[in-house]
Design a protein around this motif. Sequence first.
Motif, PDB file in Angstrom:
ATOM      1  N   PHE A 229     -47.987  37.867   3.897  1.00 14.62           N
ATOM      2  CA  PHE A 229     -49.360  39.008   4.627  1.00 14.62           C
ATOM      3  C   PHE A 229     -49.554  39.346   6.266  1.00 14.62           C
ATOM      4  N   TYR A 236     -48.037  46.965   9.029  1.00 15.02           N
ATOM      5  CA  TYR A 236     -49.163  47.159   8.520  1.00 15.02           C
ATOM      6  C   TYR A 236     -50.261  48.587   9.340  1.00 15.02           C
ATOM      7  N   TYR A 289     -53.439  40.461  -3.550  1.00 14.40           N
ATOM      8  CA  TYR A 289     -52.785  41.574  -4.021  1.00 14.40           C
ATOM      9  C   TYR A 289     -52.711  42.993  -4.440  1.00 14.40           C
ATOM     10  N   PHE A 292     -55.186  44.864  -2.632  1.00 17.19           N
ATOM     11  CA  PHE A 292     -53.805  45.125  -1.370  1.00 17.19           C
ATOM     12  C   PHE A 292     -52.804  46.265  -1.969  1.00 17.19           C
ATOM     13  N   TRP A 293     -52.684  45.871  -2.744  1.00 12.56           N
ATOM     14  CA  TRP A 293     -51.117  47.553  -3.242  1.00 12.56           C
ATOM     15  C   TRP A 293     -51.965  48.441  -3.862  1.00 12.56           C
ATOM     16  N   GLY A 296     -55.196  49.055  -0.792  1.00  7.63           N
ATOM     17  CA  GLY A 296     -55.268  48.032   1.173  1.00  7.63           C
ATOM     18  C   GLY A 296     -54.329  49.503   2.132  1.00  7.63           C
ATOM     19  N   LEU A 302     -58.782  46.467   2.122  1.00  5.58           N
ATOM     20  CA  LEU A 302     -58.089  45.643   2.816  1.00  5.58           C
ATOM     21  C   LEU A 302     -58.908  44.154   3.681  1.00  5.58           C
ATOM     22  N   GLY A 305     -59.522  41.920   0.382  1.00  2.00           N
ATOM     23  CA  GLY A 305     -57.774  41.703  -0.312  1.00  2.00           C
ATOM     24  C   GLY A 305     -57.927  40.478   0.789  1.00  2.00           C
ATOM     25  N   TRP A 363     -44.595  48.758   2.503  1.00  3.62           N
ATOM     26  CA  TRP A 363     -46.005  47.769   1.852  1.00  3.62           C
ATOM     27  C   TRP A 363     -45.172  47.502   1.254  1.00  3.62           C
ATOM     28  N   CYS A 367     -45.406  43.465  -1.196  1.00  8.80           N
ATOM     29  CA  CYS A 367     -47.190  43.162  -1.699  1.00  8.80           C
ATOM     30  C   CYS A 367     -45.925  43.219  -3.748  1.00  8.80           C
TER      31      CYS A 367
END
Length: 395
Positions: A229, A236, A289, A292-293, A296, A302, A305, A363, A367
């Motif tokens: 990450f 990102y 995650y 995030f997925w 995010g 974000l 996470g 991304w 992930c």
Amino acid sequence: MNSKSLNKSTVLLMAISAAIVVANINYIQPIEADIAQQFNLPNAVIGAVAMLTQLGYAFGLLLIVPMGDIMNRRMLIMRLLVLAIISALLAFVAPNIWVYALASLLIGITSVAPQVIIPYAGFLAPRNQRGQVLGNVLSGLLVGVLLSRTVSGVLASYLPWQMVYLIAAILIAGLWLVLWRKLPHDPVTTHTTNYKAMIQTVPQLVKRYPVLRASAVNGFVLFGVSNIFWATLVFYLQHQYGWGSREAGLLALLGVTGVLAAPLIGRLADRFRPRTIIGLGLVLSTLAYVVFWLSGTHLVGLIIGIVILDLGTQFGQVANQTRIQSIDVHASSRFNSVFMFGYFMGGALGSFCGNVLWDLAGWNGVCGLAVVVLMIGFYAHFVHYPRVVTRQAQH
């Protein structure tokens, strides 16, 4: 064990010591561009020099940290600090890139003192307080990692970058004076094993204790997915928000969650089985995650996470340290060396593979990679290394 030698002020001093010394290996990262400009070199060359610090740290973990099991640990810590001062001063006065590269390698090698301090604290702590003590010392380590990049970047924006190393040397020199007066004396006064024989026992310990192998694998997985990450976050942010390294650095300050939680995690590891806490770390990292997925693309998602991921990493770090430091206090430094080498290698490979997957699949690739690694961690923790390994550690 005489707990009077490890009162609250001593634990705090050990935590501060870990913070000051571990910061050395991260000072270079925010000032790479300044160094490249100073020596008129491409950024890629400075990036390779920065890797020397990490390489030196790996060698220090394997070859120096185990010495804590065969010599006076207090003296080993004091000597490492002297060498760390010399290394920082060499970086400060470096007239060219070759001298600076040598200094960077030496900084990595001599910055392993916290990895001697951690098992020393576990050795001195009463058994029923070991997790809490290790959690507090690890909090200091986390503070050093968390703030080192910020401190280095801010100082270099006002002063020549070399001053970062001069200030680091001064801080360690002051720390040396305090530790000389306050660090407890090692109660173990005789050691019968020489260095060569001790190093040869490390593979034997790995073979003998499944719990040590389990902790090393778990550290590899959890720090690996953490670095997947953090190594790709700046890309990102650039892609999603048009942000850069400053915003990535500010988001890194959310790591204070782990600093605050580490002592609590340590108490939980004293009360419950460390293996249970490690499993929770895997669950939290996986949940991070998933956030995030799915979320995010939103800043709130974000942030949530990041907090969950950092908690998952620290659950694993503190609980793993608690159980490996309870196997055999006479081999605690070698156990820490094996665990941290696995931890470090996971982080290094996580950074590398995260960058590769970002280039290949963005991304979603990042992930997806982390989830695959975490599934390996679940298999290792719950299937490959069964509950019996914990009983070997007397937990």
